[in-house]
Design an enzyme around this catalytic site. Structure first.
Site, mmCIF file in Angstrom:
data_model
loop_
_atom_site.group_PDB
_atom_site.id
_atom_site.type_symbol
_atom_site.label_atom_id
_atom_site.label_comp_id
_atom_site.label_asym_id
_atom_site.label_seq_id
_atom_site.Cartn_x
_atom_site.Cartn_y
_atom_site.Cartn_z
ATOM 1 C CB THR A 191 -0.892 0.038 1.253
ATOM 2 O OG1 THR A 191 -0.043 -0.185 2.380
ATOM 3 C CG2 THR A 191 -1.969 -1.028 1.211
ATOM 4 C CE LYS A 192 2.834 2.756 4.616
ATOM 5 N NZ LYS A 192 2.334 1.565 5.277
ATOM 6 C CG ASN A 193 4.266 6.767 -2.205
ATOM 7 O OD1 ASN A 193 3.277 6.456 -1.537
ATOM 8 N ND2 ASN A 193 4.546 8.005 -2.544
#
Ligand code: PLP
Length: 379
Positions: A181-183
Site C-alpha cells: 500500500t506504500k509508494n
C-alpha cells in the site's frame, strides 16, 4: 469500481526476480539485489547506511532494540498512527505517551512534546502522516536539549523532503515501509536508515540474528559468532529484486502520484473555498510524495454518508486510523498526555480517496465530480 489502491508493477520486477533465481542463484538475504537497494538509498537519500528489513514494522522493532528500550521507559508519539509505531516499543516494555496532533497536517504537535517528557523518556517518534514532514527542527532541538533519541516513522514518507533533506534522514534512525500500500513496494518490506553513526555496526548484528555475519561476508572477521541479541530482519533477494525495479523508477512514480494529487487538489479547491470540506495542508518547507490524498468532512455522520455515496458510484474511499489511545491495547500500554483536542475529532472527519501510480486523470475528474455532486445535495 475505482479501487483505493492498485499494487504497483511498473518495470522489470519479474525480470529481476528471474535474475535472482536463475542467474545469481541467490534467494536468501543480502545478495546482489539487496546491495543494489542499499546503495541506491544511500546515494539518493544521502544517508550513511540503509538496511532493508522484512517490513516497516520490523524497521521500527530494530530501532527499538538499537536504542535499548527497557521496561518502563517512555516513548512519545502521536495517537493518530498505525499500531506498529507503538507496538515496536511496547514489545520491549515501553510505556507509550501520546500527544495531540495539529489538525492541518495530522502530525504530532511539536509544542506539546515538552509537557510529556519525564525522567523515563527515551525517545520521540514523529510519524510523517501522508508523507508530509513533522516539524523536525523543533523536534530535533527538543531531543538535543533533553538528550532523547528521535526515531522517524517515515513509513509513508519515502522520497519526501523537509528543508531539502529526505525524510528518514533527519532523526537518529528512520523507518521506511515497502508494503504493497506504500509508494514503493516489495509486497512486504521496509528499511532502516541509520543516521547516528554509533548504531551502524550494531544494526547489522541485530538484523542478522545477533551475529556478525555481515562483517564475515566482507572479510573483516574470519568466523561469525553470536554477538548480541537479535532477530531475522533481512528480506529475501526475491523481495529486494522486486523493490529494486521500483527504486530505479522512483522519480517517475513520484511525479505520477504528485500530478494526480495536484489534480485532485485543483478540482476540489472550490469546495474548500465554500467551506464544505478541508484539503490537506503542505507547509512551505515540505516537499511531499503524494502518498495519500485525503479530504476532511464536517462530521463523522457526513463522512459516513460521503463514503457510501461514493461507493454507490463505484468509488472506493476509506477512513483511516482509530486513535490508538482509545483502543483495547491502547488503554493497557499507553497514556494520552494533555487534552485530546484534535486527535479523535479530526480522525473522524478524514476520508482517503483512491491514489496509486497510474490512476487516470479521467477517474480523478469523475471522483471530484461525484464529491461535488454529493455536496450539492447536502446544501
Ligand atoms: C505502513 C506503516 C507502518 C508499517 O509498515 P509495514 O511495512 O506494513 O510493517 C508503520 N507506520 C506507519 C505510519 C505506516 O503507515
Amino acid at each position: 469500481m475505482i479501487t483505493f489502491n492498485v499494487p504497483l508493477h511498473i518495470n522489470k520486477e519479474i525480470d529481476y526476480i528471474k535474475e535472482a533465481v536463475e542467474e545469481n542463484n541467490k534467494i536468501s538475504g543480502d545478495g546482489p539485489f539487496t546491495k543494489k537497494c542499499h546503495k541506491w538509498m544511500e546515494d539518493k537519500f544521502n544517508c550513511s547506511k540503509a538496511l532493508l528489513t522484512t517490513s516497516g514494522t520490523h524497521a521500527l522493532e530494530l530501532a527499538a532494540l538499537l536504542i535499548d528500550i527497557q521496561k518502563g521507559d517512555e516513548v512519545i508519539m502521536p495517537s493518530y498512527t498505525f499500531t506498529s509505531t507503538a507496538n515496536a516499543f511496547v514489545l520491549r516494555g515501553a510505556i507509550i505517551k501520546f500527544i495531540d496532533i495539529e489538525p492541518e497536517t495530522m502530525n504530532m504537535d511539536a509544542d506539546l512534546i515538552e509537557q510529556a517528557i519525564t525522567n523515563k523518556t527515551k525517545a520521540i517518534v514523529p510519524v510523517h502522516y501522508a508523507g508530509v514532514s513533522c516539524d523536525m527542527n523543533k523536534i530535533n532541538s527538543i531531543a538535543d536539549e533533553y538528550d532523547l533519541y528521535v526515531i522517524e516513522d517515515a513509513a509513508q514518507g519515502v522520497m519526501s523532503k523537509y528543508n531539502d533533506e529526505y525524510l528518514g534522514t533527519l532523526g537518529d534512525l528512520g523507518c521506511y515501509s515497502f508494503h504493497e500500500t506504500k509508494n514503493y513496494s516489495s509486497g512486504e518490506g521496509g528499511a532502516l536508515i541509520i543516521n547516528n553513526e554509533k548504531f551502524k555496526e550494531r544494526a547489522e548484528i541485530i538484523r542478522e540474528k545477533g551475529t556478525n555475519r555481515s562483517q564475515f561476508f566482507r572479510g573483516q572477521v574470519d568466523k561469525y559468532t553470536w554477538q548480541d541479541h537479535g532477530s531475522s530482519y533481512l528480506p529475501s533477494e526475491i523481495n529486494a529484486a522486486y523493490l529494486y525495479a521500483q527504486l530505479e523508477k522512483a522519480e517517475e512514480i513520484n511525479n505520477n502520484r504528485v500530478s494526480s494529487w495536484n489534480l485532485y487538489y485543483k478540482l476540489l479547491k472550490p469546495l474548500e473555498e465554500k467551506n464544505m470540506i478541508s484539503l490537506p495542508y503542505i507547509p512551505d518547507n515540505c516537499e511531499h510524495n503524494a502518498h495519500m490524498f485525503y479530504i476532511k468532512t464536517e462530521s463523522l455522520e457526513e463522512r459516513t454518508k460521503l463514503i457510501s455515496y461514493l461507493k454507490e458510484n463505484d468509488i472506493q474511499s476509506v477512513f483511516h486510523y482509530i486513535p490508538l489511545h482509545s483502543t483495547k491495547a491502547g488503554k493497557k500500554f499507553s497514556e494520552f498526555v494533555g487534552e485530546d483536542k484534535f486527535t479523535t475529532s479530526e480522525s473522524e472527519k478524514l476520508v482517503r480517496l483512491p491514489m496509486y501510480y497510474g490512476l487516470k486523470d479521467r477517474d480523478i475528474e469523475y471522483i471530484a465530480e461525484k464529491i461535488i455532486e454529493f455536496y450539492d445535495g447536502v446544501n
